[in-house]
Design a protein around this motif. Sequence first.
Motif, short mmCIF file in Angstrom:
data_model
loop_
_atom_site.label_atom_id
_atom_site.label_comp_id
_atom_site.label_asym_id
_atom_site.label_seq_id
_atom_site.Cartn_x
_atom_site.Cartn_y
_atom_site.Cartn_z
N GLU A 6 -12.19 -17.18 -21.84
CA GLU A 6 -13.52 -17.27 -21.23
C GLU A 6 -13.80 -15.96 -20.50
OE1 GLU A 6 -15.50 -20.04 -21.26
OE2 GLU A 6 -14.09 -21.43 -22.18
N LEU A 7 -14.92 -15.33 -20.83
CA LEU A 7 -15.31 -14.08 -20.19
C LEU A 7 -16.68 -14.27 -19.53
CD1 LEU A 7 -14.45 -11.66 -23.12
CD2 LEU A 7 -13.08 -12.07 -21.08
N ALA A 8 -16.85 -13.68 -18.37
CA ALA A 8 -18.15 -13.71 -17.68
C ALA A 8 -18.57 -12.26 -17.41
CB ALA A 8 -18.05 -14.47 -16.37
N ASP A 50 -13.42 -10.34 -14.71
CA ASP A 50 -11.99 -10.39 -14.41
C ASP A 50 -11.20 -9.40 -15.26
OD1 ASP A 50 -11.62 -11.43 -16.92
OD2 ASP A 50 -10.96 -13.39 -16.27
N ALA A 51 -9.94 -9.24 -14.95
CA ALA A 51 -9.08 -8.31 -15.67
C ALA A 51 -7.80 -9.02 -16.10
CB ALA A 51 -8.76 -7.10 -14.79
N ASP A 86 3.65 -11.50 -31.18
CA ASP A 86 2.58 -11.85 -30.25
C ASP A 86 1.47 -10.80 -30.25
OD1 ASP A 86 4.13 -14.00 -29.60
OD2 ASP A 86 4.63 -13.31 -27.58
N TRP A 87 0.24 -11.27 -30.01
CA TRP A 87 -0.90 -10.39 -29.84
C TRP A 87 -1.31 -10.41 -28.36
CZ3 TRP A 87 -4.70 -12.11 -34.27
CH2 TRP A 87 -4.13 -11.80 -35.51
N ILE A 88 -1.97 -9.36 -27.92
CA ILE A 88 -2.41 -9.22 -26.53
C ILE A 88 -3.92 -8.99 -26.50
CG2 ILE A 88 -2.24 -7.82 -24.41
CD1 ILE A 88 0.31 -9.36 -25.03
N VAL A 89 -4.59 -9.72 -25.59
CA VAL A 89 -6.02 -9.50 -25.34
C VAL A 89 -6.17 -9.18 -23.86
CG1 VAL A 89 -8.34 -10.46 -25.42
CG2 VAL A 89 -6.66 -11.12 -27.16
N ARG A 90 -6.68 -8.00 -23.57
CA ARG A 90 -6.95 -7.58 -22.19
C ARG A 90 -8.45 -7.74 -21.95
NH1 ARG A 90 -3.26 -3.50 -24.08
NH2 ARG A 90 -1.27 -3.74 -23.00
N SER A 91 -8.80 -8.63 -21.05
CA SER A 91 -10.23 -8.91 -20.85
C SER A 91 -10.99 -7.66 -20.41
CB SER A 91 -10.43 -10.05 -19.86
OG SER A 91 -9.91 -9.71 -18.59
N ALA A 92 -10.36 -6.78 -19.66
CA ALA A 92 -11.03 -5.57 -19.19
C ALA A 92 -11.44 -4.64 -20.33
CB ALA A 92 -10.15 -4.82 -18.20
#
Length: 105
Positions: A56-58, A41-42, A20-26
Amino acid sequence: DVANDALRLRMMITNFGESDWIVRSAEQRLDIGASSLAPDDASITRVGVGSAEIIELAFRLPESVRDGDWPPQRIVVVWTVHTDHRPVTQLTEFDRVEDVADDGL
């Protein structure tokens, strides 16, 4: 997409790895001029082996960007994905292109 004083960005991550890969929006960044922005968001997204996720990132735009020349000359997205071997950080650049007059071609 710019609406409600925010720039919205969609990332699509496809995992061709072995775990698995991980994406942390922060950890994602949007650079506009002298401003380096973090998303609102985080969240943390896990991308399973052989699967794809849309994230989706804002990014809330500071007043100096909103009141300036829009769109700016350049927007740079700095993105990080934690793969099965190591974190991968890359840049994606978006440059403004001026309209070219139609010369009948």
